[in-house]
Design an enzyme around this catalytic site. Structure first.
Site, short mmCIF file in Angstrom:
data_model
loop_
_atom_site.label_atom_id
_atom_site.label_comp_id
_atom_site.label_asym_id
_atom_site.label_seq_id
_atom_site.Cartn_x
_atom_site.Cartn_y
_atom_site.Cartn_z
N ASP A 13 0.85 -13.69 -13.74
CA ASP A 13 1.14 -13.01 -15.42
C ASP A 13 2.34 -13.85 -16.32
O ASP A 13 2.41 -14.04 -18.03
CB ASP A 13 1.70 -11.55 -14.90
CG ASP A 13 1.35 -10.96 -13.75
OD1 ASP A 13 -0.69 -10.80 -14.25
OD2 ASP A 13 1.29 -11.37 -13.08
N HIS A 30 2.32 -6.32 -10.08
CA HIS A 30 1.09 -6.86 -10.38
C HIS A 30 -0.15 -6.05 -11.11
O HIS A 30 -0.36 -5.76 -9.99
CB HIS A 30 1.32 -8.26 -9.62
CG HIS A 30 -0.45 -8.98 -10.05
ND1 HIS A 30 -0.44 -9.86 -11.21
CD2 HIS A 30 -2.14 -8.82 -9.32
CE1 HIS A 30 -1.84 -10.13 -11.09
NE2 HIS A 30 -2.40 -9.61 -10.16
P1 NAI Z 1 -12.36 -13.17 -2.50
O1 NAI Z 1 -12.84 -11.17 -1.50
O2 NAI Z 1 -12.63 -13.98 -2.57
O3 NAI Z 1 -11.19 -13.36 -0.83
C1 NAI Z 1 -10.90 -13.08 0.12
C2 NAI Z 1 -10.73 -13.07 1.51
O4 NAI Z 1 -9.75 -12.67 2.02
C3 NAI Z 1 -11.84 -13.08 2.29
O5 NAI Z 1 -12.22 -14.49 2.68
C4 NAI Z 1 -11.54 -12.15 3.32
O6 NAI Z 1 -12.75 -12.26 4.10
C5 NAI Z 1 -10.41 -12.33 4.07
N1 NAI Z 1 -9.38 -11.62 4.40
C6 NAI Z 1 -10.40 -9.50 4.49
N2 NAI Z 1 -9.09 -9.23 5.11
C7 NAI Z 1 -8.68 -10.42 5.62
C8 NAI Z 1 -7.73 -10.77 6.83
N3 NAI Z 1 -6.97 -9.15 7.23
N4 NAI Z 1 -7.20 -11.64 7.01
C9 NAI Z 1 -7.43 -12.91 6.93
N5 NAI Z 1 -8.18 -13.08 5.10
C10 NAI Z 1 -8.67 -12.08 4.58
O7 NAI Z 1 -10.85 -12.25 -3.12
P2 NAI Z 1 -9.45 -13.67 -3.91
O8 NAI Z 1 -10.98 -14.03 -5.36
O9 NAI Z 1 -9.82 -15.43 -3.57
O10 NAI Z 1 -8.72 -12.84 -4.33
C11 NAI Z 1 -8.08 -12.90 -3.15
C12 NAI Z 1 -6.71 -11.69 -3.45
O11 NAI Z 1 -5.94 -12.73 -4.35
C13 NAI Z 1 -7.46 -10.58 -3.65
O12 NAI Z 1 -6.72 -9.29 -3.36
C14 NAI Z 1 -6.95 -10.13 -5.16
O13 NAI Z 1 -6.81 -9.18 -6.46
C15 NAI Z 1 -5.79 -10.93 -5.31
N6 NAI Z 1 -5.64 -11.62 -6.43
C16 NAI Z 1 -4.25 -11.30 -6.73
C17 NAI Z 1 -2.98 -11.96 -7.69
C18 NAI Z 1 -1.79 -12.45 -8.08
O14 NAI Z 1 -1.35 -12.38 -9.12
N7 NAI Z 1 -1.00 -11.47 -7.18
C19 NAI Z 1 -4.42 -12.91 -9.00
C20 NAI Z 1 -6.03 -13.26 -8.61
C21 NAI Z 1 -6.31 -12.34 -7.24
#
Ligand code: NAI
Length: 326
Positions: free
Chosen positions: A159, A187
């Site tokens: 952000d 966030h």
């Molecule tokens: P994605 O769905 O492509 O990948 C998430 C991964 O986490 C998957 O491989 C899944 O199996 C794994 N996962 C689920 N539960 C788990 C656990 N208990 N232990 C370990 N791994 C686990 O999602 P993406 O696009 O990679 O985003 C990941 C996260 O980041 C989402 O929650 C998203 O909302 C967040 N995010 C946060 C931002 C921020 O600024 N703080 C910015 C963009 C995304």
């Protein structure tokens, strides 16, 4: 050569990690002369996909990549780590209420907090990216009582970078010319992109741009809604920019960021009326290996209202998950 540092990265099979892992292995966080060991965590059903990504890491022949561990056990992933990027979290599934999403993630971060407490180095630097990032980081800190809370942070840097980019474009300058920008709070769309202290060439940025209405009615909502705009445009959430922000956050924390301020979600010490213990985006000064909160800023009524709104949301989120700690 230096001994390798160990970094745990969760959600390794996900789309953010598909950008993130390669950059960490290339030296973008720890530097061009620092070998790294990646300790990759994901859920059991995702481990095959993680193995595929690791094949690609091998095929890059990164000189700094000393080893890769693949696991579904947080205690293996967090063993002796120097740093962690906790990207993995439970996404919202169809029909899932916000409260259920908060609870599902709280359960994940409670387990991970206990593992962190048990096996991580006490000075490890932890960054929570997985949403709801601030509240996940709060649960993590609560579940790791023997681990220094100061070293548990959450990501608001995406952000911050978004606001920096938009403001630089408006002012017609390079992004580096703008300093002392802050993004406060959660966030989430309640975050507050605050130009009240921001400077351009030593002058007040607000005076240089001279368009308060644009700031309030365009800049603030554009930054707050940017994630949604990206999903609408590319039918997938921001990934490369999120990975980049995670790299910026941890690199600055490790190496320092000069005189500039950056925004980090940190455990509140009670300053600025942020309840003690909440993980909230605030301005910090990154020194080499640490960070110091920027203290003593005066908030005008508009800034106060905007900060109070995002604090109220963080308090609500905490209320929604607090029972899981019992
Ligand atoms: P994605 O769905 O492509 O990948 C998430 C991964 O986490 C998957 O491989 C899944 O199996 C794994 N996962 C689920 N539960 C788990 C656990 N208990 N232990 C370990 N791994 C686990 O999602 P993406 O696009 O990679 O985003 C990941 C996260 O980041 C989402 O929650 C998203 O909302 C967040 N995010 C946060 C931002 C921020 O600024 N703080 C910015 C963009 C995304």
């Amino acid at each position: 050569t230096k001994p390798p540092v160990r970094i745990a990265i969760s959600g390794a099979a996900g789309q953010i990690c598909y950008s993130l892992l390669f950059r960490v292995a290339q030296g973008d966080v720890f530097g061009p002369d620092q070998p790294v060991i990646l300790q990759l965590l994901d859920v059991p059903q995702a481990l095959d996909a993680v193995r595929g990504v690791v094949m690609e890491l091998e095929d890059c022949a990164f000189p700094l990549l000393a080893d890769v561990i693949i696991t579904d056990d947080p205690k293996v992933a967090f063993k002796d780590i120097d740093a962690a990027m906790l990207v993995g979290s439970r996404p919202r599934s169809k029909g899932m209420e916000r409260r259920d999403l908060l609870a599902a993630n709280a359960a994940i971060f409670k387990t991970q907090g206990a593992a962190l407490d048990a096996v991580a180095k006490r000075d490890a630097k932890i960054l929570v990216v997985g949403n709801p990032a601030n509240t996940n980081a709060w649960i993590l800190a609560q579940s790791a009582p023997g681990f220094p809370a100061k070293n548990i942070t959450s990501m608001i840097r995406l952000d911050h970078n978004r606001a920096q980019g938009q403001l630089a474009a408006k002012a017609g300058v390079g992004v580096d010319a703008i300093t002392k920008l802050v993004v406060w709070g959660n966030h989430s769309p309640t975050m507050f992109a605050d130009w009240g202290n921001a400077e351009l060439d030593g002058q007040k940025l607000a005076d240089r741009i001279g368009d308060e209405a644009w700031y309030r009615e365009t800049l603030i909502p554009t930054v707050a809604q940017r994630g949604t705009a990206i999903i609408e445009a590319r039918s997938a959430s921001s990934a490369a920019s999120a990975a980049n922000a995670a790299i910026d956050h941890l690199r600055d924390w490790v190496h320092g960021a000069g005189d500039n301020w950056v925004s980090m979600g940190v455990v509140s010490d009670g300053s600025y009326g942020i309840p003690q213990g909440l993980v909230c985006g605030v301005p910090v000064h990154c020194t080499s290996g640490g960070y110091v909160r920027i203290e003593g800023l005066t908030l005008d009524p508009f800034q106060r209202t905007m900060l109070d709104r995002t604090i109220a949301e963080l308090v609500d989120e905490r209320e929604a998950v607090i029972d899981i700690l019992k």
